[in-house]
Design a protein around this motif. Structure first.
Motif, PDB file in Angstrom:
ATOM      1  N   GLY A  99       0.783  -1.230   0.000  1.00 54.65           N
ATOM      2  CA  GLY A  99       0.000   0.000   0.000  1.00 54.65           C
ATOM      3  C   GLY A  99       0.811   1.273   0.000  1.00 54.65           C
ATOM      4  N   CYS A 100       2.122   1.173   0.106  1.00 56.93           N
ATOM      5  CA  CYS A 100       2.979   2.360   0.104  1.00 56.93           C
ATOM      6  C   CYS A 100       2.954   3.018  -1.270  1.00 56.93           C
ATOM      7  N   ARG A 101       2.743   4.319  -1.296  1.00 53.64           N
ATOM      8  CA  ARG A 101       2.726   5.077  -2.547  1.00 53.64           C
ATOM      9  C   ARG A 101       4.164   5.435  -2.933  1.00 53.64           C
ATOM     10  N   VAL A 102       4.548   5.131  -4.174  1.00 57.22           N
ATOM     11  CA  VAL A 102       5.911   5.409  -4.650  1.00 57.22           C
ATOM     12  C   VAL A 102       5.821   6.415  -5.782  1.00 57.22           C
ATOM     13  N   ARG A 103       6.546   7.515  -5.625  1.00 54.78           N
ATOM     14  CA  ARG A 103       6.503   8.607  -6.599  1.00 54.78           C
ATOM     15  C   ARG A 103       7.893   8.812  -7.200  1.00 54.78           C
ATOM     16  N   VAL A 104       7.956   8.870  -8.521  1.00 51.35           N
ATOM     17  CA  VAL A 104       9.221   9.082  -9.234  1.00 51.35           C
ATOM     18  C   VAL A 104       8.958   9.981 -10.429  1.00 51.35           C
ATOM     19  N   PRO A 105      10.006  10.602 -10.982  1.00 53.45           N
ATOM     20  CA  PRO A 105       9.832  11.336 -12.233  1.00 53.45           C
ATOM     21  C   PRO A 105       9.564  10.375 -13.385  1.00 53.45           C
ATOM     22  N   GLY A 106       9.081  10.928 -14.489  1.00 51.23           N
ATOM     23  CA  GLY A 106       8.904  10.128 -15.691  1.00 51.23           C
ATOM     24  C   GLY A 106      10.224   9.959 -16.438  1.00 51.23           C
ATOM     25  N   GLU A 107      10.165   9.284 -17.577  1.00 50.21           N
ATOM     26  CA  GLU A 107      11.371   9.038 -18.377  1.00 50.21           C
ATOM     27  C   GLU A 107      11.773  10.236 -19.225  1.00 50.21           C
ATOM     28  N   GLY A 109      13.257  13.299 -20.789  1.00 57.80           N
ATOM     29  CA  GLY A 109      14.410  14.127 -20.472  1.00 57.80           C
ATOM     30  C   GLY A 109      15.487  13.437 -19.665  1.00 57.80           C
ATOM     31  N   GLN A 110      15.295  12.156 -19.323  1.00 58.94           N
ATOM     32  CA  GLN A 110      16.278  11.445 -18.514  1.00 58.94           C
ATOM     33  C   GLN A 110      17.358  10.836 -19.409  1.00 58.94           C
ATOM     34  N   SER A 111      18.532  10.631 -18.842  1.00 54.01           N
ATOM     35  CA  SER A 111      19.618   9.964 -19.557  1.00 54.01           C
ATOM     36  C   SER A 111      19.287   8.483 -19.727  1.00 54.01           C
ATOM     37  N   GLY A 112      20.055   7.813 -20.583  1.00 54.09           N
ATOM     38  CA  GLY A 112      19.860   6.380 -20.762  1.00 54.09           C
ATOM     39  C   GLY A 112      20.055   5.612 -19.464  1.00 54.09           C
ATOM     40  N   GLN A 113      21.049   5.989 -18.679  1.00 54.00           N
ATOM     41  CA  GLN A 113      21.286   5.320 -17.401  1.00 54.00           C
ATOM     42  C   GLN A 113      20.112   5.533 -16.455  1.00 54.00           C
ATOM     43  N   ALA A 114      19.584   6.758 -16.419  1.00 53.30           N
ATOM     44  CA  ALA A 114      18.461   7.047 -15.537  1.00 53.30           C
ATOM     45  C   ALA A 114      17.227   6.247 -15.943  1.00 53.30           C
ATOM     46  N   ARG A 115      16.978   6.157 -17.244  1.00 51.17           N
ATOM     47  CA  ARG A 115      15.822   5.381 -17.703  1.00 51.17           C
ATOM     48  C   ARG A 115      15.976   3.910 -17.329  1.00 51.17           C
ATOM     49  N   ALA A 116      17.203   3.380 -17.456  1.00 50.35           N
ATOM     50  CA  ALA A 116      17.443   1.985 -17.093  1.00 50.35           C
ATOM     51  C   ALA A 116      17.210   1.763 -15.595  1.00 50.35           C
ATOM     52  N   ARG A 117      17.649   2.701 -14.780  1.00 51.64           N
ATOM     53  CA  ARG A 117      17.439   2.571 -13.331  1.00 51.64           C
ATOM     54  C   ARG A 117      15.961   2.676 -12.979  1.00 51.64           C
ATOM     55  N   ARG A 118      15.246   3.547 -13.680  1.00 45.81           N
ATOM     56  CA  ARG A 118      13.808   3.660 -13.444  1.00 45.81           C
ATOM     57  C   ARG A 118      13.110   2.340 -13.792  1.00 45.81           C
ATOM     58  N   ARG A 119      13.477   1.756 -14.916  1.00 44.16           N
ATOM     59  CA  ARG A 119      12.851   0.500 -15.344  1.00 44.16           C
ATOM     60  C   ARG A 119      13.194  -0.639 -14.386  1.00 44.16           C
ATOM     61  N   ALA A 120      14.429  -0.656 -13.860  1.00 45.22           N
ATOM     62  CA  ALA A 120      14.804  -1.676 -12.874  1.00 45.22           C
ATOM     63  C   ALA A 120      13.980  -1.531 -11.610  1.00 45.22           C
ATOM     64  N   LEU A 121      13.698  -0.298 -11.203  1.00 46.44           N
ATOM     65  CA  LEU A 121      12.863  -0.056 -10.025  1.00 46.44           C
ATOM     66  C   LEU A 121      11.437  -0.540 -10.270  1.00 46.44           C
ATOM     67  N   VAL A 122      10.898  -0.224 -11.442  1.00 43.28           N
ATOM     68  CA  VAL A 122       9.545  -0.691 -11.792  1.00 43.28           C
ATOM     69  C   VAL A 122       9.480  -2.211 -11.751  1.00 43.28           C
ATOM     70  N   GLN A 123      10.474  -2.867 -12.328  1.00 41.53           N
ATOM     71  CA  GLN A 123      10.494  -4.327 -12.355  1.00 41.53           C
ATOM     72  C   GLN A 123      10.606  -4.907 -10.948  1.00 41.53           C
ATOM     73  N   ALA A 124      11.462  -4.320 -10.112  1.00 40.75           N
ATOM     74  CA  ALA A 124      11.653  -4.842  -8.761  1.00 40.75           C
ATOM     75  C   ALA A 124      10.395  -4.679  -7.911  1.00 40.75           C
ATOM     76  N   LEU A 125       9.702  -3.548  -8.080  1.00 37.19           N
ATOM     77  CA  LEU A 125       8.497  -3.312  -7.281  1.00 37.19           C
ATOM     78  C   LEU A 125       7.281  -4.022  -7.855  1.00 37.19           C
ATOM     79  N   GLY A 126       7.359  -4.397  -9.140  1.00 39.38           N
ATOM     80  CA  GLY A 126       6.262  -5.130  -9.752  1.00 39.38           C
ATOM     81  C   GLY A 126       5.002  -4.316  -9.933  1.00 39.38           C
ATOM     82  N   ARG A 127       5.185  -3.033 -10.209  1.00 39.29           N
ATOM     83  CA  ARG A 127       4.021  -2.169 -10.424  1.00 39.29           C
ATOM     84  C   ARG A 127       4.401  -1.007 -11.333  1.00 39.29           C
ATOM     85  N   PRO A 128       3.446  -0.451 -12.056  1.00 42.02           N
ATOM     86  CA  PRO A 128       3.769   0.717 -12.876  1.00 42.02           C
ATOM     87  C   PRO A 128       4.026   1.927 -11.997  1.00 42.02           C
TER      88      PRO A 128
END
Length: 277
Positions: A99-107, A109-128
């Motif tokens: 139930g914890c709300r997780v807030r992050v920026p979108g992709e 304007g982000q660098s390739g590394q930042a987008r990869a880290r964002r996607r890894a976080l999405v995958q690890a948390l199992g939610r959009p």
């Protein structure tokens, strides 16, 4: 409202990890920590490693109580990483409560590394994780992204409000973006925690330093407490700069002695430290 700064350079390690508690919310902001692999030709000193350990342990201790998590941008001193080094917060250990709300920026304007880290976080948390920029639920509001200092790498600013109290975490905007400063002021904050300019980097110009000081003065005049830490405290000149800009250190805010380990790494390795270190 209760504010606990868990990490900062004046607390010994690269971080801006913060917990803000209201009557019914516990907001964990930028749950990350890091150490510079090399500084002045030296690796992290054991005292720096101990400081990073304390920040990491504090982040993971608060994690089960978090109702909200905000990651302002995708640098390793601000978020858990899938490829974390021994000093950082590992994504495998980062399990928010149900139930914890997780807030992050979108992709955008982000660098390739930042987008990869964002996607890894999405995958690890199992939610959009839709972009939180511009979202406001009445307690937690996010704005941006804004530039990371004078360059790219979109950084969100977050406000936590309760009654007349408003805490703003301006992260790595470094007091260089007029738009970011305007957003901070529009929230009418009582406490602001922000980074200043990276004084230790040769590419930072005097014009940027003066601009950041002017922006800090505007915020200091409009708020009860301005906390400036992070990038400026990677060099000893940051102590005077923060004072001249009308701010206080994160360590001062927390009522503890400043420990500028990275700025004084050469001394830590070369001789027993003395004074404020």
């Amino acid at each position: 409202m209760q504010i606990a700064i868990l990490g900062a350079e004046s607390l010994g390690a690269r971080s801006m990890a913060t917990v803000v508690r209201t009557a019914d919310r516990t907001v964990l902001i930028d749950p990350g920590v890091a150490l510079a692999p090399k500084r002045s030709g030296f690796p992290p000193h054991p005292r720096e490693v101990e400081a990073a350990d304390r920040v990491r342990e504090a982040v993971l201790a608060w994690l089960p109580r978090a109702t909200d998590i905000v990651i302002t941008h995708f640098h390793g001193d601000h978020m858990p990483l899938a490829d974390a080094d021994p000093y950082q917060v590992s994504l495998s250990a980062f399990v928010p409560p149900r139930g914890c709300r997780v807030r992050v920026p979108g992709e955008e304007g982000q660098s390739g590394q930042a987008r990869a880290r964002r996607r890894a976080l999405v995958q690890a948390l199992g939610r959009p994780l839709p972009s939180a920029g511009g979202k406001d639920d009445g307690v937690v509001a996010c704005a941006g992204p804004f530039p990371h200092g004078g360059g790219g790498g979109g950084v969100m600013i977050v406000a936590v409000r309760e009654g007349n109290a408003c805490f703003v975490h301006a992260s790595d905007t470094q007091l260089l973006s007029p738009e970011a400063v305007g957003t901070v002021l529009r929230w009418r904050p009582s406490v602001v925690y922000t980074s200043g300019p990276a004084l230790y980097l040769p590419e930072v110009t005097w014009e940027e330093v003066d601009l950041a000081r002017a922006h800090a003065a505007r915020i200091a005049a409009a708020t009860r407490t301005l906390v400036i830490d992070h990038h400026p405290l990677r060099g000893e000149g940051g102590l005077r700069w923060v004072e001249d800009a009308g701010g206080i250190l994160a360590a001062t805010f927390m009522g503890v002695r400043p420990t500028l380990f990275e700025a004084r790494r050469r001394d830590l390795w070369g001789r027993p430290p003395a004074g404020i270190y």
